[in-house]
Design a protein around this motif. Structure first.
Motif, PDB file in Angstrom:
ATOM      1  N   HIS A   1      15.531 -10.877  -2.892  1.00  0.00           N
ATOM      2  CA  HIS A   1      14.652 -12.038  -2.843  1.00  0.00           C
ATOM      3  C   HIS A   1      13.201 -11.601  -2.659  1.00  0.00           C
ATOM      4  O   HIS A   1      12.929 -10.523  -2.108  1.00  0.00           O
ATOM      5  CB  HIS A   1      15.034 -12.985  -1.695  1.00  0.00           C
ATOM      6  CG  HIS A   1      16.355 -13.653  -1.875  1.00  0.00           C
ATOM      7  ND1 HIS A   1      17.554 -13.020  -1.542  1.00  0.00           N
ATOM      8  CD2 HIS A   1      16.691 -14.882  -2.340  1.00  0.00           C
ATOM      9  CE1 HIS A   1      18.555 -13.835  -1.805  1.00  0.00           C
ATOM     10  NE2 HIS A   1      18.059 -14.981  -2.275  1.00  0.00           N
ATOM     11  N   VAL A   2      12.289 -12.430  -3.106  1.00  0.00           N
ATOM     12  CA  VAL A   2      10.868 -12.231  -2.859  1.00  0.00           C
ATOM     13  C   VAL A   2      10.287 -13.585  -2.455  1.00  0.00           C
ATOM     14  O   VAL A   2      10.603 -14.616  -3.058  1.00  0.00           O
ATOM     15  CB  VAL A   2      10.140 -11.653  -4.090  1.00  0.00           C
ATOM     16  CG1 VAL A   2      10.274 -12.570  -5.301  1.00  0.00           C
ATOM     17  CG2 VAL A   2       8.664 -11.411  -3.780  1.00  0.00           C
ATOM     18  N   THR A   3       9.482 -13.579  -1.407  1.00  0.00           N
ATOM     19  CA  THR A   3       8.834 -14.797  -0.937  1.00  0.00           C
ATOM     20  C   THR A   3       7.340 -14.680  -1.204  1.00  0.00           C
ATOM     21  O   THR A   3       6.680 -13.746  -0.714  1.00  0.00           O
ATOM     22  CB  THR A   3       9.080 -15.035   0.560  1.00  0.00           C
ATOM     23  OG1 THR A   3      10.488 -15.140   0.796  1.00  0.00           O
ATOM     24  CG2 THR A   3       8.403 -16.317   1.028  1.00  0.00           C
ATOM     25  N   ILE A   4       6.831 -15.636  -1.976  1.00  0.00           N
ATOM     26  CA  ILE A   4       5.418 -15.674  -2.331  1.00  0.00           C
ATOM     27  C   ILE A   4       4.870 -16.997  -1.819  1.00  0.00           C
ATOM     28  O   ILE A   4       5.290 -18.064  -2.276  1.00  0.00           O
ATOM     29  CB  ILE A   4       5.213 -15.553  -3.851  1.00  0.00           C
ATOM     30  CG1 ILE A   4       5.922 -14.305  -4.369  1.00  0.00           C
ATOM     31  CG2 ILE A   4       3.743 -15.528  -4.207  1.00  0.00           C
ATOM     32  CD1 ILE A   4       5.989 -14.236  -5.873  1.00  0.00           C
ATOM     33  N   GLY A   5       3.957 -16.931  -0.876  1.00  0.00           N
ATOM     34  CA  GLY A   5       3.547 -18.163  -0.229  1.00  0.00           C
ATOM     35  C   GLY A   5       4.749 -18.752   0.485  1.00  0.00           C
ATOM     36  O   GLY A   5       5.397 -18.102   1.298  1.00  0.00           O
ATOM     37  N   ARG A   6       5.076 -19.993   0.152  1.00  0.00           N
ATOM     38  CA  ARG A   6       6.243 -20.641   0.750  1.00  0.00           C
ATOM     39  C   ARG A   6       7.390 -20.781  -0.242  1.00  0.00           C
ATOM     40  O   ARG A   6       8.336 -21.529   0.007  1.00  0.00           O
ATOM     41  CB  ARG A   6       5.834 -22.012   1.289  1.00  0.00           C
ATOM     42  CG  ARG A   6       4.816 -21.915   2.413  1.00  0.00           C
ATOM     43  CD  ARG A   6       4.321 -23.266   2.867  1.00  0.00           C
ATOM     44  NE  ARG A   6       3.383 -23.146   3.984  1.00  0.00           N
ATOM     45  CZ  ARG A   6       2.711 -24.161   4.517  1.00  0.00           C
ATOM     46  NH1 ARG A   6       2.878 -25.384   4.030  1.00  0.00           N
ATOM     47  NH2 ARG A   6       1.881 -23.967   5.526  1.00  0.00           N
ATOM     48  N   LEU A   7       7.310 -20.048  -1.327  1.00  0.00           N
ATOM     49  CA  LEU A   7       8.346 -20.115  -2.359  1.00  0.00           C
ATOM     50  C   LEU A   7       9.171 -18.840  -2.336  1.00  0.00           C
ATOM     51  O   LEU A   7       8.639 -17.734  -2.466  1.00  0.00           O
ATOM     52  CB  LEU A   7       7.704 -20.296  -3.732  1.00  0.00           C
ATOM     53  CG  LEU A   7       8.664 -20.343  -4.929  1.00  0.00           C
ATOM     54  CD1 LEU A   7       9.568 -21.570  -4.847  1.00  0.00           C
ATOM     55  CD2 LEU A   7       7.893 -20.337  -6.243  1.00  0.00           C
ATOM     56  N   THR A   8      10.496 -18.995  -2.160  1.00  0.00           N
ATOM     57  CA  THR A   8      11.410 -17.858  -2.183  1.00  0.00           C
ATOM     58  C   THR A   8      12.179 -17.863  -3.494  1.00  0.00           C
ATOM     59  O   THR A   8      12.763 -18.883  -3.888  1.00  0.00           O
ATOM     60  CB  THR A   8      12.392 -17.916  -0.993  1.00  0.00           C
ATOM     61  OG1 THR A   8      11.647 -17.868   0.225  1.00  0.00           O
ATOM     62  CG2 THR A   8      13.363 -16.747  -1.030  1.00  0.00           C
TER      63      THR A   8
ATOM     64  N   ALA B   1      15.371 -12.225  -7.032  1.00  0.00           N
ATOM     65  CA  ALA B   1      14.726 -11.176  -7.824  1.00  0.00           C
ATOM     66  C   ALA B   1      15.657  -9.979  -7.940  1.00  0.00           C
ATOM     67  O   ALA B   1      16.402  -9.654  -7.019  1.00  0.00           O
ATOM     68  CB  ALA B   1      13.412 -10.757  -7.176  1.00  0.00           C
ATOM     69  N   ASP B   2      15.595  -9.334  -9.095  1.00  0.00           N
ATOM     70  CA  ASP B   2      16.350  -8.101  -9.287  1.00  0.00           C
ATOM     71  C   ASP B   2      15.725  -6.984  -8.464  1.00  0.00           C
ATOM     72  O   ASP B   2      14.509  -6.977  -8.228  1.00  0.00           O
ATOM     73  CB  ASP B   2      16.346  -7.703 -10.762  1.00  0.00           C
ATOM     74  CG  ASP B   2      17.105  -8.698 -11.621  1.00  0.00           C
ATOM     75  OD1 ASP B   2      18.005  -9.369 -11.079  1.00  0.00           O
ATOM     76  OD2 ASP B   2      16.772  -8.820 -12.821  1.00  0.00           O
ATOM     77  N   PRO B   3      16.516  -6.041  -8.019  1.00  0.00           N
ATOM     78  CA  PRO B   3      15.956  -4.925  -7.250  1.00  0.00           C
ATOM     79  C   PRO B   3      14.843  -4.204  -7.994  1.00  0.00           C
ATOM     80  O   PRO B   3      13.875  -3.745  -7.374  1.00  0.00           O
ATOM     81  CB  PRO B   3      17.168  -4.013  -7.021  1.00  0.00           C
ATOM     82  CG  PRO B   3      18.342  -4.940  -7.062  1.00  0.00           C
ATOM     83  CD  PRO B   3      17.990  -5.982  -8.084  1.00  0.00           C
ATOM     84  N   ALA B   4      14.964  -4.112  -9.328  1.00  0.00           N
ATOM     85  CA  ALA B   4      13.920  -3.428 -10.088  1.00  0.00           C
ATOM     86  C   ALA B   4      12.609  -4.202 -10.054  1.00  0.00           C
ATOM     87  O   ALA B   4      11.523  -3.607 -10.112  1.00  0.00           O
ATOM     88  CB  ALA B   4      14.378  -3.230 -11.539  1.00  0.00           C
ATOM     89  N   GLN B   5      12.691  -5.523  -9.961  1.00  0.00           N
ATOM     90  CA  GLN B   5      11.473  -6.329  -9.959  1.00  0.00           C
ATOM     91  C   GLN B   5      10.690  -6.184  -8.663  1.00  0.00           C
ATOM     92  O   GLN B   5       9.458  -6.264  -8.672  1.00  0.00           O
ATOM     93  CB  GLN B   5      11.814  -7.806 -10.191  1.00  0.00           C
ATOM     94  CG  GLN B   5      12.322  -8.129 -11.585  1.00  0.00           C
ATOM     95  CD  GLN B   5      12.693  -9.589 -11.731  1.00  0.00           C
ATOM     96  OE1 GLN B   5      13.420 -10.133 -10.910  1.00  0.00           O
ATOM     97  NE2 GLN B   5      12.181 -10.225 -12.777  1.00  0.00           N
ATOM     98  N   ILE B   6      11.376  -5.986  -7.568  1.00  0.00           N
ATOM     99  CA  ILE B   6      10.698  -5.944  -6.280  1.00  0.00           C
ATOM    100  C   ILE B   6      10.582  -4.525  -5.727  1.00  0.00           C
ATOM    101  O   ILE B   6      10.089  -4.344  -4.615  1.00  0.00           O
ATOM    102  CB  ILE B   6      11.430  -6.822  -5.252  1.00  0.00           C
ATOM    103  CG1 ILE B   6      12.872  -6.353  -5.081  1.00  0.00           C
ATOM    104  CG2 ILE B   6      11.377  -8.281  -5.679  1.00  0.00           C
ATOM    105  CD1 ILE B   6      13.638  -7.157  -4.034  1.00  0.00           C
ATOM    106  N   ALA B   7      10.993  -3.545  -6.514  1.00  0.00           N
ATOM    107  CA  ALA B   7      10.905  -2.162  -6.044  1.00  0.00           C
ATOM    108  C   ALA B   7       9.442  -1.784  -5.819  1.00  0.00           C
ATOM    109  O   ALA B   7       8.598  -1.937  -6.701  1.00  0.00           O
ATOM    110  CB  ALA B   7      11.540  -1.217  -7.067  1.00  0.00           C
ATOM    111  N   GLY B   8       9.144  -1.292  -4.634  1.00  0.00           N
ATOM    112  CA  GLY B   8       7.791  -0.844  -4.320  1.00  0.00           C
ATOM    113  C   GLY B   8       6.852  -1.936  -3.842  1.00  0.00           C
ATOM    114  O   GLY B   8       5.735  -1.636  -3.414  1.00  0.00           O
ATOM    115  N   LEU B   9       7.271  -3.207  -3.916  1.00  0.00           N
ATOM    116  CA  LEU B   9       6.400  -4.276  -3.450  1.00  0.00           C
ATOM    117  C   LEU B   9       6.337  -4.285  -1.927  1.00  0.00           C
ATOM    118  O   LEU B   9       7.317  -3.970  -1.256  1.00  0.00           O
ATOM    119  CB  LEU B   9       6.894  -5.641  -3.943  1.00  0.00           C
ATOM    120  CG  LEU B   9       6.672  -5.985  -5.415  1.00  0.00           C
ATOM    121  CD1 LEU B   9       7.203  -7.385  -5.703  1.00  0.00           C
ATOM    122  CD2 LEU B   9       5.194  -5.905  -5.773  1.00  0.00           C
TER     123      LEU B   9
END
Length: 429
Positions: free
Chosen positions: A226-233, A236-244
């Motif tokens: 998962h990725v939370t941006i602001g108040r929106l969760t 997400a694929d692990p590749a999308q959030i890798a390194g964030l």
């Protein structure tokens, strides 16, 4: 057959010698015309460098150094500059009180796509790169704008002044006339995020119906699918959030399926102001983090040399300085936007740490026309003025009014003293 005249025979040879001499003398002249540098060093490919160094590609450097591709530096240094903030008005393009001239070569992009100057609107959040001309002028080489939030409205409150889009609470600035929005309408918002996670929109655009969404903001958390941006969760694929990491600014886009946003792309999108040494003028919602460091919710950082102000990140602040080697802003001026206080009233006072009374700072943050909550256009000093409770009658002391003394004339009028005439009787005949 007549022999050729000796002068005629020598003419071609003389002409050839003259041409050779002219060519040998003309070589430096040809270089000077091609490279600029008339009256100076002129390290230039075309006509720059007239009367100065002119390190540029076209017409920069006239009368000064002009280290610029475009026609900056006319009669001055033409220092590079970056402006960031809402577009205030047109004629040229005004950002943070500076007027940037534009021409056919000014590059314009909206949401990363090529556009025209005619497509820009007041309230667009703009990143302008160019050169400064004088104290309040400049020339824009490029103007980039973007809509931080694109999606359907899910809630409307406060007469349309507060809306919810992609779970982001957005207050419309005072300069924005609230359109008649209803849940389900798709809007694009030119907005800036506050330190408390809410937003202030400087422009609202009603868009045609679509299932696409877009959110450009800093990451709160990323991990465990998962990725939370602001108040929106979002899932997400692990590749999308890798390194964030938290605080990193990204642009998330996707489609809405059965009312739920489904992430398709996630890309880092830091705000890159420019090269070290570039003058910068920005308007953002900075908060103090200690030791003179300022941080905005979009990841923009600055360092204030004095470090005396305490900013909450809920009100707009203008920062002027230059870009440091680490990409942050080395601030020389930090100005919170506050309304002017009435001159007839003395400054508010409050108790100091030891019980003494101190004046509140003139730079204290005050709700402006673009405050984060409540009705736009309402201003009050933070912590110094407490509004009365609803239904509470304020204690007022009635003024003592003394009735004037009025003399009433008496209705009785004294009778006048009238002497009766003496009548002498006639004598007897």
């Amino acid at each position: 057959m007549t022999a050729p005249d000796s002068h005629t025979a020598r003419a071609p040879r003389v002409v050839a010698l003259l041409i050779a001499a002219l060519l040998s003398l003309g070589l430096p002249v040809a270089r000077a015309q091609g490279a600029g540098g008339i009256g100076g060093t002129g390290i230039e490919q075309e006509a720059g460098g007239i009367g100065g160094t002119g390190i540029g590609e076209e017409t920069g450097g006239i009368g000064g150094t002009g280290i610029q591709r475009a026609p900056g530096g006319i009669g001055g240094t033409g220092a590079p500059i970056v402006g960031y903030g809402p577009i205030q008005r047109f004629g040229s393009v005004f950002v943070n009180g500076r007027e940037y001239r534009i021409d056919a070569d000014t590059l314009v992009t909206i949401d990363g796509h090529p556009a025209t100057v005619a497509s820009l609107r007041v309230g667009d959040i703009a990143l302008v790169r160019g050169v400064a001309i004088g104290a309040h002028g400049g020339f824009a080489r490029s103007i980039a704008t973007w809509q931080a939030i694109i999606g359907p409205v899910s809630h409307v409150a406060d007469g349309g002044h507060v809306i919810t889009v992609l779970r982001q609470t957005v207050t419309l600035g005072a300069s924005v006339r609230p359109p008649r929005l209803r849940p389900g309408q798709v809007v694009g918002l030119s907005a800036q995020r506050l330190a408390n996670g809410e937003w202030v929109a400087h422009r609202v655009t009603v868009l045609p119906p679509t299932h696409a969404f877009r959110l450009e903001a800093a990451v709160n958390t990323a991990g465990a699918g998962h990725v939370t941006i602001g108040r929106l969760t979002l899932r997400a694929d692990p590749a999308q959030i890798a390194g964030l990491h938290a605080g990193e600014r990204v642009v998330a886009s996707g489609i809405i399926v059965n009312g739920h946003p489904v992430l398709t792309t996630l890309e880092p999108r830091p705000i890159q102001l420019g090269a070290p040494g570039t003058r910068v003028e920005v308007r953002n919602y900075f908060r103090s983090t200690g030791n003179g460091r300022l941080l905005a919710a979009d990841g923009m950082e600055a360092t204030e040399r004095a470090g005396r102000q305490r900013l909450s990140g809920l009100y707009p602040v203008e920062v002027v300085g230059e870009i440091a080697e680490n990409g942050e802003i080395s601030a020389t001026e930090v100005t919170p936007e506050v309304p002017s206080l009435p001159q007839s009233e003395p400054p508010a006072t409050k108790a100091g740490p030891s019980g003494s009374t101190t004046k509140s700072s003139a730079a204290a943050e005050v709700r402006t026309n673009e405050g984060p909550a409540g009705n736009p256009g309402t201003a009050h000093a933070s912590g110094d003025v407490e509004p009365p409770e609803v239904g509470e009658t304020p204690d007022t002391e009635a003024a003592e009014v003394e009735a004037p003394e009025i003399e009433v004339p008496s209705p009785q009028t004294p009778e006048p003293d009238i002497d009766a005439p003496e009548i002498e009787p006639p004598a007897d005949q």
